[in-house]
Design a protein around this motif. Structure first.
Motif, PDB file in Angstrom:
ATOM      1  N   SER A 141       0.714  -1.274  -0.068  1.00 38.41           N
ATOM      2  CA  SER A 141      -0.082   0.161   0.104  1.00 38.41           C
ATOM      3  C   SER A 141       1.073   1.313  -0.094  1.00 38.41           C
ATOM      4  CB  SER A 141      -0.972  -0.060   1.331  1.00 38.41           C
ATOM      5  OG  SER A 141      -1.678   1.061   1.061  1.00 38.41           O
ATOM      6  N   ARG A 169      -6.643  -1.348  -6.078  1.00 39.88           N
ATOM      7  CA  ARG A 169      -7.521  -0.177  -5.739  1.00 39.88           C
ATOM      8  C   ARG A 169      -6.830   0.992  -5.550  1.00 39.88           C
ATOM      9  NH1 ARG A 169     -12.910  -0.301  -1.506  1.00 39.88           N
ATOM     10  NH2 ARG A 169     -13.785   1.810  -2.569  1.00 39.88           N
ATOM     11  N   ARG A 171      -7.685   4.826  -4.024  1.00 41.24           N
ATOM     12  CA  ARG A 171      -8.518   5.434  -2.949  1.00 41.24           C
ATOM     13  C   ARG A 171      -8.302   6.871  -2.751  1.00 41.24           C
ATOM     14  NH1 ARG A 171      -7.274   0.542  -0.203  1.00 41.24           N
ATOM     15  NH2 ARG A 171      -8.986  -0.862   0.253  1.00 41.24           N
ATOM     16  N   TYR A 183      -9.233  10.954  -9.397  1.00 44.80           N
ATOM     17  CA  TYR A 183      -9.495   9.824  -8.600  1.00 44.80           C
ATOM     18  C   TYR A 183      -8.616   8.615  -8.840  1.00 44.80           C
ATOM     19  CZ  TYR A 183     -13.457  12.575  -7.075  1.00 44.80           C
ATOM     20  OH  TYR A 183     -14.365  13.673  -6.319  1.00 44.80           O
ATOM     21  N   GLU A 213     -15.191   2.577  -9.803  1.00 45.05           N
ATOM     22  CA  GLU A 213     -14.808   2.333  -8.515  1.00 45.05           C
ATOM     23  C   GLU A 213     -13.463   2.278  -8.361  1.00 45.05           C
ATOM     24  OE1 GLU A 213     -16.866   3.226  -6.050  1.00 45.05           O
ATOM     25  OE2 GLU A 213     -18.501   3.147  -7.046  1.00 45.05           O
TER      26      GLU A 213
END
Length: 270
Positions: A141, A169, A171, A183, A213
């Motif tokens: 991460s 992902r 975020r 984003y 998303e």
């Protein structure tokens, strides 16, 4: 001890958080209870905390980060965990000792670029069916501009990867100089695009992506057909054809259940 800042002034920082999560499985067949015990001991030693620390250290170099702190632990009876706190910017060890005033409160700039890499291992075996599995859960991460996707191929090749499930992902959001929110800051339509051709050729792969998303999911199952690569303590020379067929069926079922994430019905006996 210094008190934490109550308010942080961010300067030119990319606020997006990018997380790459793996579950990597190694599947094997150990015929006897003793062989299953030896497999657990072997895999536990092969991927102990020291070895995992070395692997994650390579990941830090690949993504261009800097190690701030390492925590690692081997467990009894088996398993290990390693967590590394990393930073995007170089570690500065020099302390300014010059005789001059310190900075004013409103000129202190702190960068929230702290990220982490962690791994946990889970060796286990079926109580009586001969099937043994080793699972490693890995998360990379990062905050800022460094990308965990750079470590993708290295991690797949560093561990015994018969089955791999990957989640990526992005975020949060970051702003440009005009105040517009962004984003995601890079192009991606599949995790597979960040794999080498030999990796893509070696695995059966399925994508489940939610583009709106910024959530990407890929499942991988090795196409390897040589039964010897899945046997521990024995080879096919030690087996009859009937035993080979039975073991191959057990391994195929185990891998398919993990790949699809559900238990398959028992075969109908004729």
């Amino acid at each position: 001890m210094n008190e934490p800042f109550t308010k942080l002034k961010l300067h030119g920082f990319n606020n997006l958080t990018k997380s790459l999560s793996f579950s990597i499985y190694d599947i094997c067949y150990a015929k006897t209870e003793q062989q299953r015990k030896e497999y657990i001991e072997y895999i536990d030693e092969q991927y102990n905390a020291d070895r995992l620390t070395d692997i994650l250290g390579e990941v830090v170099d690949i993504i261009g980060a800097n190690i701030l702190n390492v925590a690692r632990q081997d467990y009894d009876p088996q398993g290990a965990s390693v967590t590394i706190l990393v930073s995007e910017e170089p570690i500065i060890n020099d302390v300014d000792q010059d005789e001059k005033p310190g900075p004013l409160p409103d000129s202190v700039v702190a960068h929230l670029d702290k990220s982490h890499i962690c791994v946990h291992t889970y060796p286990e075996s079926h109580p009586h069916d001969g099937i043994c599995t080793f699972r490693a859960d890995i998360e990379v991460s990062t905050c800022g501009v460094i990308s965990p996707l750079k470590a993708l191929n290295f991690l797949i090749h560093s561990l015994e990867s018969d089955i791999v499930t990957i989640d990526y992902r992005v975020r949060g959001f970051t702003r440009d100089v005009h105040g517009k929110k962004h984003y995601i800051d890079h192009a991606i339509n599949s995790i597979q695009n960040f794999m080498t051709a030999d990796t893509r050729d070696a695995y059966q792969m399925v994508d489940v992506n939610v583009y709106q998303e910024n959530l990407f999911h890929t499942k991988m199952m090795l196409k390897e057909t040589d039964l010897n690569t899945y046997l521990f303590g024995i080879t096919t020379d030690d087996l009859t054809q009937a035993e080979e067929d039975e073991i191959r069926a057990k391994l195929t079922r185990e891998m398919q259940e993990i790949f699809y994430g559900r238990n398959l019905p028992d075969p109908v006996k004729v």
